[in-house]
Scaffold this motif. Structure first.
Motif: not given
Lengths: 107, 107
Positions: A103-106
DNA sequence: TTTTAATATTGCAATATTACGATAATAAAT
DNA sequence: ATTTATTATCGTAATATTGCAATATTAAAA
């Protein structure tokens, strides 16, 4: 060196990479597409369709078989290749799991 | 020979194969997973996490950048890597299109 | 049983990939 | 300005992959 250090990675990471590796050649993409379009899927026809020499195609087919994406049924002196529907679906699901879980966890 | 004959394949086939190729290494899978888990995603941390030498990681990061899956933002002497969410989604969709379109039509 | 047709395997040459030491480049810290 | 820390690039050695000619294998056809 040219030697992937598989032992430092998890089984899952190696298995995912292996699936991607088998799909990572345009000839194998072309073979899969052609097999899926045809009713009859004889090796000789794949050779004429794809445009590589027969031993080369045979080698690519072997790789696709190695992860179970296709299967070959012997019919006399011909071999009829087809997709393995169950494996096809489970590979697609496995790749989707990877894309979803990453997932995206930028920053 | 070792030279893929890209010119005999369609753009789409070559592009698909290229995406698969970039994903076809366990180190790059591990890098993607690690980047997505961390809030901060500095190159140095990837090096310690994955366990390959710094130049090797740098090279893998370059490949992931080449198809836009990740992007690096320079912060002083550090570079903060993160996933490109849009590209991530579009790659997933592209692969699903391939799997869906390559339907089962067996012999 | 010889020939023919289809596919697989072997061997080899050429290019690609992987990995890392050495080094360059860049910017913060002293 | 010099040092230090972080990342990128270069050069190189080693392994992997691709492609095909030659050959083996197998089964139908003649």
């Amino acid at each position: 060196m040219g030697l992937t250090k598989s032992q430092i990675f998890s089984d899952r990471q190696n298995e995912l990479a292996q699936i991607f590796r088998v799909l990572a050649h345009p000839a194998r993409i072309a073979i899969l597409e052609y097999i899926s379009e045809q009713k009859s899927c004889i090796c000789k026809d794949i050779v004429s369709e794809v445009g590589l020499a027969q031993p080369t195609i045979s080698q690519h087919l072997k790789e696709l078989k190695s992860i179970g994406l296709i299967q070959g049924e012997i019919e006399g002196k011909k071999v009829c290749y087809c997709l393995n529907a169950d494996k096809w679906k489970s590979v697609q699901e496995g790749l989707n799991d990877f894309f979803d879980q990453t997932s995206i966890n930028c920053c």
